[in-house]
Structure formats: C-alpha cells, structure tokens
Scaffold this motif. Structure first.
Motif, mmCIF file in Angstrom:
data_model
loop_
_atom_site.group_PDB
_atom_site.id
_atom_site.type_symbol
_atom_site.label_atom_id
_atom_site.label_comp_id
_atom_site.label_asym_id
_atom_site.label_seq_id
_atom_site.Cartn_x
_atom_site.Cartn_y
_atom_site.Cartn_z
ATOM 1 N N ILE A 166 6.805 -32.386 35.540
ATOM 2 C CA ILE A 166 5.671 -32.477 34.612
ATOM 3 C C ILE A 166 5.997 -33.561 33.607
ATOM 4 N N ASN A 167 5.230 -34.638 33.632
ATOM 5 C CA ASN A 167 5.455 -35.717 32.677
ATOM 6 C C ASN A 167 4.647 -35.435 31.419
ATOM 7 N N LEU A 168 5.250 -34.627 30.570
ATOM 8 C CA LEU A 168 4.573 -34.189 29.359
ATOM 9 C C LEU A 168 4.362 -35.364 28.409
ATOM 10 N N TRP A 169 5.305 -36.269 28.418
ATOM 11 C CA TRP A 169 5.234 -37.437 27.548
ATOM 12 C C TRP A 169 3.957 -38.233 27.854
ATOM 13 N N SER A 170 3.691 -38.473 29.119
ATOM 14 C CA SER A 170 2.472 -39.198 29.503
ATOM 15 C C SER A 170 1.239 -38.330 29.308
ATOM 16 N N LYS A 171 1.319 -37.126 29.831
ATOM 17 C CA LYS A 171 0.161 -36.227 29.849
ATOM 18 C C LYS A 171 -0.434 -36.059 28.454
ATOM 19 N N MET A 172 0.415 -35.805 27.482
ATOM 20 C CA MET A 172 -0.091 -35.538 26.133
ATOM 21 C C MET A 172 -0.736 -36.774 25.524
ATOM 22 N N GLN A 173 -0.180 -37.927 25.837
ATOM 23 C CA GLN A 173 -0.707 -39.148 25.233
ATOM 24 C C GLN A 173 -2.037 -39.592 25.835
ATOM 25 N N GLU A 174 -2.461 -38.913 26.891
ATOM 26 C CA GLU A 174 -3.793 -39.199 27.441
ATOM 27 C C GLU A 174 -4.897 -38.724 26.501
ATOM 28 N N THR A 175 -4.554 -37.800 25.608
ATOM 29 C CA THR A 175 -5.561 -37.214 24.718
ATOM 30 C C THR A 175 -5.521 -37.901 23.350
ATOM 31 N N GLU A 176 -6.672 -38.350 22.912
ATOM 32 C CA GLU A 176 -6.716 -39.009 21.607
ATOM 33 C C GLU A 176 -6.329 -38.012 20.499
ATOM 34 N N GLY A 177 -5.534 -38.494 19.565
ATOM 35 C CA GLY A 177 -5.117 -37.623 18.458
ATOM 36 C C GLY A 177 -4.016 -36.660 18.856
ATOM 37 N N TRP A 178 -3.301 -36.992 19.948
ATOM 38 C CA TRP A 178 -2.230 -36.108 20.450
ATOM 39 C C TRP A 178 -1.202 -35.799 19.375
ATOM 40 N N GLN A 179 -1.013 -36.731 18.450
ATOM 41 C CA GLN A 179 0.043 -36.570 17.443
ATOM 42 C C GLN A 179 -0.099 -35.265 16.659
ATOM 43 N N LYS A 180 -1.319 -34.999 16.205
ATOM 44 C CA LYS A 180 -1.507 -33.779 15.419
ATOM 45 C C LYS A 180 -2.069 -32.652 16.249
ATOM 46 N N LYS A 181 -2.763 -33.027 17.323
ATOM 47 C CA LYS A 181 -3.373 -31.990 18.161
ATOM 48 C C LYS A 181 -2.289 -31.180 18.877
ATOM 49 N N PHE A 182 -1.286 -31.851 19.364
ATOM 50 C CA PHE A 182 -0.300 -31.175 20.219
ATOM 51 C C PHE A 182 1.055 -30.926 19.552
ATOM 52 N N LEU A 183 1.326 -31.654 18.455
ATOM 53 C CA LEU A 183 2.656 -31.546 17.836
ATOM 54 C C LEU A 183 2.550 -31.018 16.405
ATOM 55 N N SER A 184 3.412 -30.061 16.075
ATOM 56 C CA SER A 184 3.329 -29.440 14.747
ATOM 57 C C SER A 184 4.166 -30.189 13.721
ATOM 58 N N ASP A 185 5.218 -30.836 14.156
ATOM 59 C CA ASP A 185 6.106 -31.550 13.236
ATOM 60 C C ASP A 185 6.554 -32.880 13.850
ATOM 61 N N GLY A 186 5.723 -33.369 14.745
ATOM 62 C CA GLY A 186 6.060 -34.633 15.402
ATOM 63 C C GLY A 186 6.870 -34.447 16.673
ATOM 64 N N LEU A 187 7.325 -33.191 16.938
ATOM 65 C CA LEU A 187 8.175 -32.959 18.114
ATOM 66 C C LEU A 187 7.879 -31.617 18.784
ATOM 67 N N HIS A 188 7.780 -30.577 17.960
ATOM 68 C CA HIS A 188 7.504 -29.245 18.511
ATOM 69 C C HIS A 188 5.995 -29.054 18.700
ATOM 70 N N LEU A 189 5.643 -27.980 19.423
ATOM 71 C CA LEU A 189 4.267 -27.852 19.900
ATOM 72 C C LEU A 189 3.358 -26.991 19.018
ATOM 73 N N THR A 190 2.128 -27.431 18.880
ATOM 74 C CA THR A 190 1.082 -26.595 18.287
ATOM 75 C C THR A 190 0.571 -25.628 19.359
ATOM 76 N N GLY A 191 -0.369 -24.781 18.970
ATOM 77 C CA GLY A 191 -1.003 -23.893 19.945
ATOM 78 C C GLY A 191 -1.611 -24.685 21.097
ATOM 79 N N LYS A 192 -2.279 -25.782 20.760
ATOM 80 C CA LYS A 192 -2.894 -26.597 21.820
ATOM 81 C C LYS A 192 -1.844 -27.300 22.668
ATOM 82 N N GLY A 193 -0.754 -27.702 22.041
ATOM 83 C CA GLY A 193 0.348 -28.305 22.791
ATOM 84 C C GLY A 193 0.954 -27.293 23.755
ATOM 85 N N ASN A 194 1.121 -26.070 23.270
ATOM 86 C CA ASN A 194 1.618 -24.998 24.136
ATOM 87 C C ASN A 194 0.672 -24.763 25.315
ATOM 88 N N ALA A 195 -0.617 -24.859 25.037
ATOM 89 C CA ALA A 195 -1.600 -24.630 26.112
ATOM 90 C C ALA A 195 -1.480 -25.694 27.193
#
Lengths: 239, 239
Positions: A166-195
C-alpha cells in the motif's frame, strides 16, 4: 481457533486501536471471523523491529498469523542532523531490514499474507511545530521528499518479493488538502487518515484470499440456529 | 506473550469493537500490555453460550486469559409470549448457566479474574419500535423490570461466588435521561453507554490486580532505549 491478523509497525500502528483507528475498524470488519492483534511500537524504526521478530513471531508456532501488515519507515526516514536523528536508518538498511522481516514472517508461515505499507506523507510545516514538546524548529526533522524515497523503496521491495503493498505516501497525496485532512500533527493520522488506511488494507486483503464476507463465522449466526434443538447447529459447525 | 483479556457475551459485547465501543476503548487502555479479544455473539443467551465454553476456553490451555468479562442476560430476559420469546431463558436457568460458565472458567485457570456484568436497563418505548425490522408492537419484547430481575440474580451470584460484578442495570439508571443517553435502540449502547461500560470495567480491573498503569510494556518504551546500543534494552526485558 479464529485466524489472527497482526498489525506490526510503529506509532501509527500502535495508535490504530485509538478512537477511530484503522486497527479497530479492521477488527470490526473481521468481527467473529478473525482476531486483529496490534503490535505497534511508538518511536521504533526497522532496526529496533528486528529485535522483536522472534518474540512476536516465534518460529515453529503452530498457529501463526494468517496475515501481517508491516508498516515501518516513518521513523527510519527521520533526517540526520535534525531533532530526531537517532531514529534515522539509512535507506539501504531500511530496505534490507524490511526484507529480513518478510523473510522471517515467511519462515514462520509460507502461506502468511504479508502486506507492506509505506510511510504516510509528511506535512513539514506542522512537523516544525510538533517535535515532542520541544521548541519550534526552523527545519523539520522529517521531509515529505525523504518519506517518499522510503515509500518508493518499500513498494519496490514488495514488487521484488511478490507481495502486495500500500503506497500510502502516494495515495494520500492524491487528495487535495491531505496535509490537514489526513494528518493530525504532520505525521500521525486523523480519523479520515485512519479511514484511508483501513480502506486500503481491506482492499488488499479482499484481493488476496482474506475477504471478510467470504470467511465463515467462528460459531453459528443466531439466525442459523434451530432454537428448539440448538445443539445441532453447534455439532455441525464445531465438530 | 502478552496476557489476554476476553470479552464473552452477546451482541453488546460483539458490538464493543464498533466505533466508540467499550471493547476498543479497553484495548486502548491496555495498549502494549494486554490483548483484548472479543467473543461476543449477537442474539445468544446463556443457553447457547454453554455450547461455546469448551471451544473458546479449552481446558488444559497453557495460556488461558488472565481476565474474562461475562456479559449475558439481555437476551435471556426476553419475555415469553412476546416477539423474541425464543431467546427467553428462565431466571433460575440463567443463574445456573452463569454459574456453569464461571465454574468452567475457573477450571480453565483458577487465577483468572472473572467479572460478571448485568444486562443494561431497557427503554421499553423504543423496544416497541425496533424489533428486528418487524412492525411496531403494542407490547415490548423486553421490560426494564424483567431485565432488573436478571441483573439482581447476576449480582447475587457474583457475591455468592466471591466475584466482582458490574450492575449496569442500576448504574445506568442513576443518570437522568439514561434511556436516550446510554441506549441507541432501547437495549444496545450509544457512545456514552459504551463509555460507562468501559469506565466500570476499568474500575473493577484496577481494584483487582489488573491495573494497566502498573503492568509492564511487552517491549521497551522507546525512551528506555539506548539508541547507540539498542540490544541492551531488549536483552534486559526479553531474556
């Protein structure tokens, strides 16, 4: 009795059983079908992971996990000369360590489904602000570019070994605003990142032979029980 | 390697690994210290639970769970002559079944911490509306009063056997508006209801000898590792 799925990794795996975590979501997906065990260790890189291998996955175990996710790299990719340099593992060694982990897992059980997950992308701006309680730094201890280098090696190794990844690095960056949408502190996951992680893991498991909807319940569903003679259902399924 | 905590029960236990569930919260409380395994079976009463005992808790198992929650009664208390009467188990038999479950668990491991949990209270108005997709009924298939009878027997049995118990039926009714605050359909738990169960289970575990903060990590915390010589920390803890 129930098959086991092990989640092996660093803090992103350790936290996967927190509220809204991808591990709990996975456990719920495999409810009454498989047990999901978390073996996540905050701060660990692949060099430390090697010390755990024989303890968590003992050779000769009669009931090895049916599947294991291997999710390291976020710490290995910490930069030399920056705040978390002690976690740094050179890229060649990272790849070699993951290779050794996979080799061990396959020795444990040749049929084990091993899935490699790359580190997520890094939001450098927020990494500057959240470095384990220390002061804001001018330079982040991780960069997104470097995480991408580790991610690429992880995916390449998976291809080389014939494993799903699973290329999470690529996958997440496909979504605009991935920085705050998926990451809680720039590295760990938000609820949406976990999803996202949950969804990707389920997809890979489904594509392999570990599709929850096709797996049997460990014991009869209540609708399959003749309540006047319940023993029958248990004799059929449990004998 | 890690101690196991088993949650044995009906749908309220099965759903405990759903979003916001008390099982996942418990797993998070014991993160890196104990594994929480869900053995919850929707629709099951204590009569059916007996069929599972030897499968889930085999005698002679070398690593039995260190603790088990036994959480049945909500289905046993379904009323005769109403919509779910097939789930009904007479009160004397319910008590006897729980006694047999406890006896088996203690045979499995005399030191196992066994915690009895009573059924939650019932919001009859909403049970009339949500009876497995069937039409609204004039009479609910469960009453709060009857759930209370089963709860009382459960608590009495715990006293008789010298076991800790959680009287969820009483506890929840201490809070005004418990009907909607704690119950999603008059019987199963909301997020807040799950939080009550989690809190009560942790309290009982703490009062016994299973306090998470006093339990060791399975492997060294990253802060306890000498990163120039990481092997040392693992030799100390893992040998």
């Amino acid at each position: 009795m129930r098959p086991q799925i092990v989640l092996f990794g660093d803090s992103i795996t350790e936290q996967s059983f927190g509220p809204g975590g991808w591990g709990t979501a996975l456990a719920n997906t495999y409810s009454r079908k498989a047990d999901v065990l978390v073996r996540g260790y905050g701060g660990y890189n692949t060099r430390l992971a090697l010390f755990l291998l024989h303890h968590i996955f003992p050779l000769g175990c009669v009931t090895p996990p049916v599947a294991t996710t291997v999710f390291f790299g976020a710490n290995d990719a910490a930069l030399l000369g920056r705040n978390n340099e002690r976690q740094h593992v050179p890229i060649e060694e990272y790849k070699e360590n993951i290779r050794r982990i996979v080799k061990h897992l396959k020795e444990c059980s040749p049929t084990m489904l091993v899935v490699l997950i790359t580190p997520p992308p890094v939001d450098e701006e927020r990494r500057k602000e959240s470095v384990y309680g220390k002061k804001t730094m001018e330079l982040p201890e991780r960069t997104n570019e470097m995480a991408g280098v580790y991610a690429m090696q992880c995916v390449e190794l998976a291809k080389e070994l014939g494993l799903p990844s699973i290329n999470l690095w690529s996958k997440m960056q496909e979504t605009e605003g991935w920085q705050k949408k998926f990451l809680s502190d720039g590295l760990h996951l938000t609820g949406k990142g976990n999803a996202v992680v949950h969804q990707e893991v389920v997809k890979v498991f489904n594509d392999a032979w570990l599709c929850a909807s096709e797996m049997p319940y460990d014991f009869p569903h209540h609708s399959a029980i003749d309540w006047r003679d319940p023993g029958k259902a248990f004799q059929q399924q449990c004998s």
